[in-house]
Write an enzyme that holds these catalytic residues in place. Structure first.
Site, PDB file in Angstrom:
ATOM      1  N   LYS A   1      33.623  52.257  42.083  1.00 59.29           N
ATOM      2  CA  LYS A   1      34.264  51.874  43.349  1.00 59.29           C
ATOM      3  C   LYS A   1      34.347  53.076  44.289  1.00 59.29           C
ATOM      4  O   LYS A   1      34.104  52.957  45.486  1.00 59.29           O
ATOM      5  CB  LYS A   1      35.670  51.312  43.088  1.00 59.29           C
ATOM      6  CG  LYS A   1      35.659  49.936  42.429  1.00 59.29           C
ATOM      7  CD  LYS A   1      37.054  49.499  41.984  1.00 59.29           C
ATOM      8  CE  LYS A   1      36.976  48.209  41.163  1.00 59.29           C
ATOM      9  NZ  LYS A   1      38.296  47.791  40.639  1.00 59.29           N
TER      10      LYS A   1
ATOM     11  N   GLN B   1      44.174  49.601  39.147  1.00 56.07           N
ATOM     12  CA  GLN B   1      43.151  49.123  38.216  1.00 56.07           C
ATOM     13  C   GLN B   1      43.797  48.469  36.993  1.00 56.07           C
ATOM     14  O   GLN B   1      44.725  49.037  36.398  1.00 56.07           O
ATOM     15  CB  GLN B   1      42.239  50.294  37.804  1.00 56.07           C
ATOM     16  CG  GLN B   1      41.046  49.887  36.973  1.00 56.07           C
ATOM     17  CD  GLN B   1      40.055  48.994  37.722  1.00 56.07           C
ATOM     18  OE1 GLN B   1      39.922  49.061  38.945  1.00 56.07           O
ATOM     19  NE2 GLN B   1      39.348  48.146  37.003  1.00 56.07           N
TER      20      GLN B   1
ATOM     21  N   ASP C   1      42.867  44.140  46.490  1.00 57.62           N
ATOM     22  CA  ASP C   1      42.486  43.309  45.346  1.00 57.62           C
ATOM     23  C   ASP C   1      42.953  41.860  45.532  1.00 57.62           C
ATOM     24  O   ASP C   1      42.500  40.964  44.813  1.00 57.62           O
ATOM     25  CB  ASP C   1      43.124  43.849  44.059  1.00 57.62           C
ATOM     26  CG  ASP C   1      42.185  44.765  43.278  1.00 57.62           C
ATOM     27  OD1 ASP C   1      40.968  44.532  43.325  1.00 57.62           O
ATOM     28  OD2 ASP C   1      42.684  45.685  42.619  1.00 57.62           O
TER      29      ASP C   1
HETATM   30  N1  GUN Z   1      40.141  44.866  36.183  1.00 60.86           N
HETATM   31  C1  GUN Z   1      39.146  43.969  36.012  1.00 60.86           C
HETATM   32  N2  GUN Z   1      38.745  43.492  37.207  1.00 60.86           N
HETATM   33  C2  GUN Z   1      39.508  44.085  38.136  1.00 60.86           C
HETATM   34  C3  GUN Z   1      39.569  44.007  39.553  1.00 60.86           C
HETATM   35  O1  GUN Z   1      38.857  43.266  40.220  1.00 60.86           O
HETATM   36  N3  GUN Z   1      40.505  44.800  40.145  1.00 60.86           N
HETATM   37  C4  GUN Z   1      41.326  45.597  39.452  1.00 60.86           C
HETATM   38  N4  GUN Z   1      42.224  46.325  40.124  1.00 60.86           N
HETATM   39  N5  GUN Z   1      41.305  45.703  38.136  1.00 60.86           N
HETATM   40  C5  GUN Z   1      40.397  44.943  37.491  1.00 60.86           C
END
Ligand code: GUN
Length: 283
Positions: free
Chosen positions: A50, A92, A115
């Site tokens: 990311k 995350q 998110d």
């Molecule tokens: N863990 C698995 N998928 C995601 C996501 O799309 N965002 C976040 N923050 N954590 C995750």
């Protein structure tokens, strides 16, 4: 019939290019804060990806890592501190078990919740207002739209009930006139449902979970699963078999994954727009 490939990598690249162009005309650039707690190896890979992708298109991104044993109060105050200096923030997942995940996610300012996991943004989505929408579901919808695959009146079956994938997808699909079924680990006969699907979306994380007998002739098959088989990344779908039955199919890798990252970064750009704290500069 051989299915056409839904090329997420190509569509995501198109999104990245247009975001790069939009962000290049903004001053200051959007800032993204990524909060990572503990040493989950997958989380390390995802957060680094990311950061890399966001910086390529001009977003200023910082990863803030905290020890597994950080207490909730300290983590909440650090989140607030980083949030104050960013337009977008990501916590995350998964978080270590000693932390109350819902409480921490809901502490994020909904306008910076790129998110889309806060109760406010998920609630808005259920009300039909698509503001900051979770990236994987949003990426799936965008990919279908790019290939002009309409959802109106279609039977869509999702195998996943998580708040990250299945639940927000239901809302997005209903908003587009689909008839939606969710299957999960307690569903009695998954194949009975999937065989009726015009669009089948699987996010289980088990290789070859979706066999060709579970797919209707001519269905659109979206593979969100990720697992490892003999050191290779594979999806949920028995790709070679289903390729000869579906009309469209996403590959793994190169399908939903790149779309997720693209939609997340689009959300960062949108979050900065909500504040409108940037000048448009001529390029
Ligand atoms: N863990 C698995 N998928 C995601 C996501 O799309 N965002 C976040 N923050 N954590 C995750």
């Amino acid at each position: 019939m051989t299915a056409k490939i839904l090329d997420g990598k190509k569509v995501a690249q198109k999104v990245f290019d247009s975001l790069r162009k939009e962000i290049s005309s903004r001053d200051p650039k959007p800032r993204l804060a990524i909060i990572r707690v503990g040493d989950n190896p997958a989380s390390k890979i995802y957060t680094s990806l990311k950061k890399k992708r966001s910086e390529e298109i001009g977003i200023n991104t910082e990863i803030y890592s905290f020890q597994e044993n950080i207490n909730e109060k300290d983590l909440l105050s650090r989140i607030k501190e980083k949030e104050a200096i960013s337009e977008g923030i990501i916590v995350q997942l998964p978080l270590p078990r000693n932390l109350d995940e819902k409480k921490i996610l809901n502490a994020v300012d909904p306008q910076k919740d790129v998110d889309g996991f806060t109760a406010v943004n998920l609630g808005k989505l259920l009300q039909g207002e698509e503001k900051l929408v979770p990236a994987t579901p949003k990426g799936i919808i965008r990919l279908l739209e790019e290939y002009n695959l309409s959802l109106e009146g279609k039977r869509v079956v999702i195998v996943n009930r998580s708040v990250i994938v299945g639940k927000p997808l239901v809302a997005l699909l209903l908003n587009r006139g689909a008839t939606v079924t969710i299957c999960h680990s307690q569903t009695k006969n998954v194949a009975e449902h999937t065989r009726n699907a015009d669009v089948l979306i699987s996010a289980v994380g088990k290789s070859k979970f979706i066999t060709s007998e579970m797919v209707k002739e001519g269905a659109v098959v979206i593979d969100v699963g990720i697992s490892k088989e003999e050191g290779r990344i594979v999806g949920d779908v028995d790709f070679e078999e289903v390729l000869n039955k579906a009309s469209y199919i996403t590959p793994v890798p190169g399908g939903v994954g790149p779309m997720t990252v693209a939609m997340l970064l689009e959300n960062v750009m949108l979050a900065q727009s909500f504040y409108n704290k940037f000048k448009k500069v001529k390029k």
